[in-house]
Motif scaffolding. Structure first.
Motif, PDB file in Angstrom:
ATOM      1  N   ALA A  41       2.316  -0.551   1.301  1.00  9.50           N
ATOM      2  CA  ALA A  41       2.096  -0.097   0.210  1.00  9.50           C
ATOM      3  C   ALA A  41       1.447  -0.881  -0.887  1.00  9.50           C
ATOM      4  CB  ALA A  41       3.722   0.025  -0.378  1.00  9.50           C
ATOM      5  N   ASN A  42       1.400  -1.354  -1.406  1.00 12.45           N
ATOM      6  CA  ASN A  42       0.271  -2.204  -2.272  1.00 12.45           C
ATOM      7  C   ASN A  42      -0.828  -1.106  -1.967  1.00 12.45           C
ATOM      8  OD1 ASN A  42      -0.112  -3.914  -0.370  1.00 12.45           O
ATOM      9  ND2 ASN A  42      -0.433  -5.455  -1.561  1.00 12.45           N
ATOM     10  N   LYS A  43      -1.777  -1.753  -0.410  1.00 16.65           N
ATOM     11  CA  LYS A  43      -2.768  -1.397  -0.663  1.00 16.65           C
ATOM     12  C   LYS A  43      -2.792   0.066  -0.670  1.00 16.65           C
ATOM     13  CE  LYS A  43      -4.398  -5.172   1.042  1.00 16.65           C
ATOM     14  NZ  LYS A  43      -5.406  -5.642   0.285  1.00 16.65           N
ATOM     15  N   VAL A  44      -2.559   1.138  -0.162  1.00 13.57           N
ATOM     16  CA  VAL A  44      -1.600   2.737   0.002  1.00 13.57           C
ATOM     17  C   VAL A  44      -2.625   3.232  -1.559  1.00 13.57           C
ATOM     18  CG1 VAL A  44      -1.059   4.597   0.448  1.00 13.57           C
ATOM     19  CG2 VAL A  44      -0.997   2.557   2.178  1.00 13.57           C
ATOM     20  N   PHE A  45      -1.153   2.918  -2.800  1.00  8.37           N
ATOM     21  CA  PHE A  45      -1.273   2.947  -3.687  1.00  8.37           C
ATOM     22  C   PHE A  45      -2.827   2.374  -4.395  1.00  8.37           C
ATOM     23  CE2 PHE A  45       3.124   3.534  -3.144  1.00  8.37           C
ATOM     24  CZ  PHE A  45       3.680   5.010  -3.202  1.00  8.37           C
ATOM     25  N   PHE A  46      -3.795   1.086  -4.250  1.00 11.85           N
ATOM     26  CA  PHE A  46      -4.208   0.754  -4.209  1.00 11.85           C
ATOM     27  C   PHE A  46      -5.768   1.637  -4.427  1.00 11.85           C
ATOM     28  CE2 PHE A  46      -8.054  -2.260  -4.671  1.00 11.85           C
ATOM     29  CZ  PHE A  46      -8.120  -2.260  -5.561  1.00 11.85           C
ATOM     30  N   TYR A  47      -5.541   1.449  -2.828  1.00 15.35           N
ATOM     31  CA  TYR A  47      -7.237   2.839  -2.748  1.00 15.35           C
ATOM     32  C   TYR A  47      -6.810   4.405  -3.305  1.00 15.35           C
ATOM     33  CZ  TYR A  47      -7.705  -0.528   0.767  1.00 15.35           C
ATOM     34  OH  TYR A  47      -7.216  -2.173   2.299  1.00 15.35           O
ATOM     35  N   TYR A  48      -5.628   4.245  -3.524  1.00 12.79           N
ATOM     36  CA  TYR A  48      -5.072   6.096  -4.489  1.00 12.79           C
ATOM     37  C   TYR A  48      -5.615   6.045  -5.634  1.00 12.79           C
ATOM     38  CZ  TYR A  48      -2.525   8.428  -7.914  1.00 12.79           C
ATOM     39  OH  TYR A  48      -2.567   8.870  -8.927  1.00 12.79           O
ATOM     40  N   VAL A  49      -5.503   4.585  -6.354  1.00 10.72           N
ATOM     41  CA  VAL A  49      -6.241   4.899  -7.301  1.00 10.72           C
ATOM     42  C   VAL A  49      -7.309   4.271  -7.898  1.00 10.72           C
ATOM     43  CG1 VAL A  49      -6.097   2.602  -9.215  1.00 10.72           C
ATOM     44  CG2 VAL A  49      -3.818   3.571  -8.529  1.00 10.72           C
ATOM     45  N   GLU A  50      -7.773   3.530  -6.571  1.00 13.33           N
ATOM     46  CA  GLU A  50      -9.084   3.872  -6.524  1.00 13.33           C
ATOM     47  C   GLU A  50     -10.376   5.475  -6.346  1.00 13.33           C
ATOM     48  OE1 GLU A  50     -10.940   0.502  -6.923  1.00 13.33           O
ATOM     49  OE2 GLU A  50      -9.588   0.584  -7.677  1.00 13.33           O
ATOM     50  N   ILE A  51      -9.455   5.251  -5.320  1.00 16.92           N
ATOM     51  CA  ILE A  51     -10.285   7.006  -5.804  1.00 16.92           C
ATOM     52  C   ILE A  51     -10.516   7.837  -6.268  1.00 16.92           C
ATOM     53  CG2 ILE A  51      -9.735   9.421  -4.440  1.00 16.92           C
ATOM     54  CD1 ILE A  51      -8.551   7.888  -1.236  1.00 16.92           C
ATOM     55  N   VAL A  52      -8.928   7.913  -7.028  1.00 21.69           N
ATOM     56  CA  VAL A  52      -9.135   8.639  -8.531  1.00 21.69           C
ATOM     57  C   VAL A  52      -9.848   8.385  -9.387  1.00 21.69           C
ATOM     58  CG1 VAL A  52      -7.525   9.093 -10.468  1.00 21.69           C
ATOM     59  CG2 VAL A  52      -6.603   9.237  -8.246  1.00 21.69           C
ATOM     60  N   ASP A  53     -10.409   7.139  -9.412  1.00 22.15           N
ATOM     61  CA  ASP A  53     -11.604   5.874 -10.474  1.00 22.15           C
ATOM     62  C   ASP A  53     -12.934   6.730  -9.622  1.00 22.15           C
ATOM     63  OD1 ASP A  53      -9.872   4.313 -12.014  1.00 22.15           O
ATOM     64  OD2 ASP A  53     -10.822   2.374 -11.392  1.00 22.15           O
ATOM     65  N   LEU A  54     -12.714   6.123  -8.475  1.00 22.40           N
ATOM     66  CA  LEU A  54     -14.727   6.976  -8.145  1.00 22.40           C
ATOM     67  C   LEU A  54     -15.193   8.166  -8.179  1.00 22.40           C
ATOM     68  CD1 LEU A  54     -17.187   6.882  -6.281  1.00 22.40           C
ATOM     69  CD2 LEU A  54     -15.276   7.486  -4.478  1.00 22.40           C
ATOM     70  N   ILE A  55     -13.798   9.679  -8.457  1.00 20.59           N
ATOM     71  CA  ILE A  55     -14.297  11.138  -8.437  1.00 20.59           C
ATOM     72  C   ILE A  55     -14.116  11.283 -10.639  1.00 20.59           C
ATOM     73  CG2 ILE A  55     -13.082  13.216  -9.440  1.00 20.59           C
ATOM     74  CD1 ILE A  55     -12.149  12.623  -6.155  1.00 20.59           C
ATOM     75  N   PHE A  56     -13.880   9.911 -11.097  1.00 16.43           N
ATOM     76  CA  PHE A  56     -13.754   9.794 -12.431  1.00 16.43           C
ATOM     77  C   PHE A  56     -14.794   9.291 -12.770  1.00 16.43           C
ATOM     78  CE2 PHE A  56      -8.692  10.084 -14.266  1.00 16.43           C
ATOM     79  CZ  PHE A  56      -8.653  11.141 -13.915  1.00 16.43           C
ATOM     80  N   SER A  57     -15.322   8.456 -12.200  1.00 13.37           N
ATOM     81  CA  SER A  57     -16.744   7.692 -12.471  1.00 13.37           C
ATOM     82  C   SER A  57     -18.161   8.205 -12.076  1.00 13.37           C
ATOM     83  CB  SER A  57     -17.264   6.175 -11.604  1.00 13.37           C
ATOM     84  OG  SER A  57     -16.162   5.756 -11.911  1.00 13.37           O
ATOM     85  N   LEU A  58     -17.690   9.571 -11.038  1.00 11.73           N
ATOM     86  CA  LEU A  58     -18.859  10.941 -10.850  1.00 11.73           C
ATOM     87  C   LEU A  58     -19.317  11.286 -11.982  1.00 11.73           C
ATOM     88  CD1 LEU A  58     -18.506  11.302  -6.773  1.00 11.73           C
ATOM     89  CD2 LEU A  58     -20.097   9.966  -7.618  1.00 11.73           C
ATOM     90  N   SER A  59     -17.540  12.082 -12.432  1.00 11.96           N
ATOM     91  CA  SER A  59     -17.306  12.874 -13.087  1.00 11.96           C
ATOM     92  C   SER A  59     -18.498  12.425 -14.602  1.00 11.96           C
ATOM     93  CB  SER A  59     -16.235  13.339 -13.903  1.00 11.96           C
ATOM     94  OG  SER A  59     -15.806  14.290 -14.943  1.00 11.96           O
ATOM     95  N   VAL A  60     -18.188  11.160 -15.456  1.00 13.01           N
ATOM     96  CA  VAL A  60     -18.597  10.432 -15.876  1.00 13.01           C
ATOM     97  C   VAL A  60     -20.169  10.281 -15.604  1.00 13.01           C
ATOM     98  CG1 VAL A  60     -19.099   8.588 -17.512  1.00 13.01           C
ATOM     99  CG2 VAL A  60     -16.749   9.910 -16.966  1.00 13.01           C
TER     100      VAL A  60
END
Length: 217
Positions: A165-184
């Motif tokens: 679970a720790n990896k799953v939710f960490f990857y989720y956060v990284e996915i969101v961060d990546l899309i935020f970064s692309l938007s910026v």
């Protein structure tokens, strides 16, 4: 008499020390505020230490006492923001969620709003030119957010056991961060349609591990 005199001297020293500390805090704030002001107009790599000190109206020699280089100023701004980010995400929502997907939507909207309200921190943390040491701190911060995301869902729903679970939710956060970064990178901010994209991507990934419907906690 000697004891009384010594006591007065001690009180004076403490007052003097307290005054110096207060001045130091204000000076640090002036320096970070100046850097944030400049970041509204320039990129990270285009801002010099002397320019920040001049904008803060603090002698460069004195500024070095608080920050040895520009990246240390950026790090202070990033850390202050990341602490606020974690506190905001950890706070219980004043609403009743119908699905775990609603929890995720709320978290992503909240994160985007915090970044939008602090464009300087947004440029430092997810602007595409983040200094390596800040990237490292951000990754550690993402691990904390991952843990809180799992706990947030458990607060409202009966979440079954998830392997790694720790990896799953960490990857989720990284996915969101990546899309935020692309938007910026593309829009200079986190655009509304990119918030939606982050929600779609985040929920789609998590749905591989979380049943579509969960019972209320």
């Amino acid at each position: 008499m000697a004891a009384k005199t010594q006591k007065k001297k001690t009180v004076k020293r403490k007052r003097r020390s307290g005054t110096m500390q207060a001045r130091g805090v204000k000076r640090r704030e002036r320096i970070t505020s100046a850097a944030k002001e400049l970041l509204l107009k320039k990129n990270l790599e285009d801002i010099s230490y002397n320019e920040i000190a001049e904008t803060a109206k603090v002698p460069a020699g004195s500024a070095y006492h608080f920050f040895p280089n520009v990246n240390s100023i950026y790090a202070a701004i990033a850390m202050e923001f990341l602490q606020r980010y974690v506190s905001a995400i950890a706070a219980p929502a004043n609403k009743d969620f119908h699905t775990w997907q609603d929890v995720i939507d709320k978290q992503i909207e909240q994160g985007a709003k915090l970044f939008q309200e602090d464009p300087a921190a947004m440029k430092i943390i997810i602007g595409g030119k983040t200094p390596p040491e800040i990237k490292h701190w951000d990754r550690e911060n993402d691990r904390r957010i991952a843990e809180m995301t799992e706990q947030d869902i458990k607060r409202y729903f009966q979440l079954p056991e998830i392997p790694r679970a720790n990896k799953v939710f960490f990857y989720y956060v990284e996915i969101v961060d990546l899309i935020f970064s692309l938007s910026v990178l593309e829009h200079g901010t986190i655009a509304p349609h990119m918030v939606h994209e982050a929600q779609v991507a985040g929920k789609s990934y998590l749905s591989n591990y979380i049943p579509n419907i969960l019972s209320k906690a």
